[in-house]
Write a protein that holds these residues in place. Structure first.
Motif, mmCIF file in Angstrom:
data_model
loop_
_atom_site.group_PDB
_atom_site.id
_atom_site.type_symbol
_atom_site.label_atom_id
_atom_site.label_comp_id
_atom_site.label_asym_id
_atom_site.label_seq_id
_atom_site.Cartn_x
_atom_site.Cartn_y
_atom_site.Cartn_z
ATOM 1 N N UNK A 16 0.834 -1.195 0.000
ATOM 2 C CA UNK A 16 0.000 0.000 0.000
ATOM 3 C C UNK A 16 0.873 1.252 0.000
ATOM 4 N N UNK A 17 1.964 1.255 0.792
ATOM 5 C CA UNK A 17 2.864 2.413 0.833
ATOM 6 C C UNK A 17 3.491 2.670 -0.532
ATOM 7 N N UNK A 18 3.936 1.588 -1.191
ATOM 8 C CA UNK A 18 4.544 1.720 -2.525
ATOM 9 C C UNK A 18 3.521 2.263 -3.521
ATOM 10 N N UNK A 19 2.313 1.705 -3.499
ATOM 11 C CA UNK A 19 1.267 2.149 -4.424
ATOM 12 C C UNK A 19 0.923 3.621 -4.204
ATOM 13 N N UNK A 20 0.847 4.042 -2.951
ATOM 14 C CA UNK A 20 0.532 5.440 -2.655
ATOM 15 C C UNK A 20 1.656 6.371 -3.103
ATOM 16 N N UNK A 21 2.903 5.919 -2.938
ATOM 17 C CA UNK A 21 4.043 6.732 -3.389
ATOM 18 C C UNK A 21 4.005 6.913 -4.898
ATOM 19 N N UNK A 22 3.715 5.826 -5.629
ATOM 20 C CA UNK A 22 3.633 5.894 -7.087
ATOM 21 C C UNK A 22 2.499 6.840 -7.487
ATOM 22 N N UNK A 23 1.360 6.744 -6.824
ATOM 23 C CA UNK A 23 0.230 7.622 -7.133
ATOM 24 C C UNK A 23 0.580 9.079 -6.855
ATOM 25 N N UNK A 25 3.601 10.606 -6.605
ATOM 26 C CA UNK A 25 4.677 11.168 -7.434
ATOM 27 C C UNK A 25 4.323 11.169 -8.910
ATOM 28 N N UNK A 26 3.405 10.270 -9.309
ATOM 29 C CA UNK A 26 3.051 10.161 -10.721
ATOM 30 C C UNK A 26 4.120 9.456 -11.538
ATOM 31 N N UNK A 39 8.703 -6.529 -11.654
ATOM 32 C CA UNK A 39 7.450 -5.874 -12.033
ATOM 33 C C UNK A 39 7.642 -4.365 -12.070
ATOM 34 N N UNK A 40 6.693 -3.701 -12.705
ATOM 35 C CA UNK A 40 6.664 -2.242 -12.732
ATOM 36 C C UNK A 40 5.327 -1.806 -12.160
ATOM 37 N N UNK A 41 5.366 -0.901 -11.206
ATOM 38 C CA UNK A 41 4.149 -0.325 -10.644
ATOM 39 C C UNK A 41 3.987 1.038 -11.306
ATOM 40 N N UNK A 42 2.866 1.236 -11.994
ATOM 41 C CA UNK A 42 2.617 2.453 -12.752
ATOM 42 C C UNK A 42 1.367 3.138 -12.233
ATOM 43 N N UNK A 43 1.390 4.461 -12.090
ATOM 44 C CA UNK A 43 0.197 5.147 -11.607
ATOM 45 C C UNK A 43 -0.929 5.097 -12.636
ATOM 46 N N UNK A 44 -2.145 5.067 -12.140
ATOM 47 C CA UNK A 44 -3.316 5.122 -13.011
ATOM 48 C C UNK A 44 -3.601 6.584 -13.274
#
Length: 96
Positions: A16-23, A25-26, A39-44
């Motif tokens: 969740x922390x990683x996903x929120x950081x990606x969201x 920062x964009x 894997x690559x986590x990409x913002x929606x």
């Protein structure tokens, strides 16, 4: 549209922390383990992101003050005619 697997990060704090950081920062983030990229986590994309930075009230006032700044200095119809003519003419050749 391609269906995606969904992982609920509610009970996985680090994910969740990683996903929120990606969201926030964009910017995408690569997850790596032992030197291997997994894997690559990409913002929606969101509707907000497309609007860009909003102008300040000082910037708006400055733009409003500039309206009509060329009034009386340039004939608008003559300017448009010159632009049309310039687009029709061929560029001059240049000898080098």
């Amino acid at each position: 549209m391609v269906e995606r697997a969904v992982i609920d990060a509610t009970d996985i704090p680090e994910l969740r922390r990683i996903a929120e950081e990606v969201r926030n920062t964009g910017e995408s983030m690569v997850i790596r383990s032992g030197g291997e990229e997994l894997a690559v986590v990409t913002p929606i994309a969101s509707a907000k992101r497309g609007r860009g930075k909003q102008p300040t009230s000082e910037q708006i006032e400055g733009a409003m003050a500039a309206f009509g700044g060329w009034a009386g200095l340039i004939d608008g119809e003559e300017l448009k005619a010159n632009i049309r003519e310039g687009r029709r003419s061929r560029p001059r050749s240049v000898d080098l």
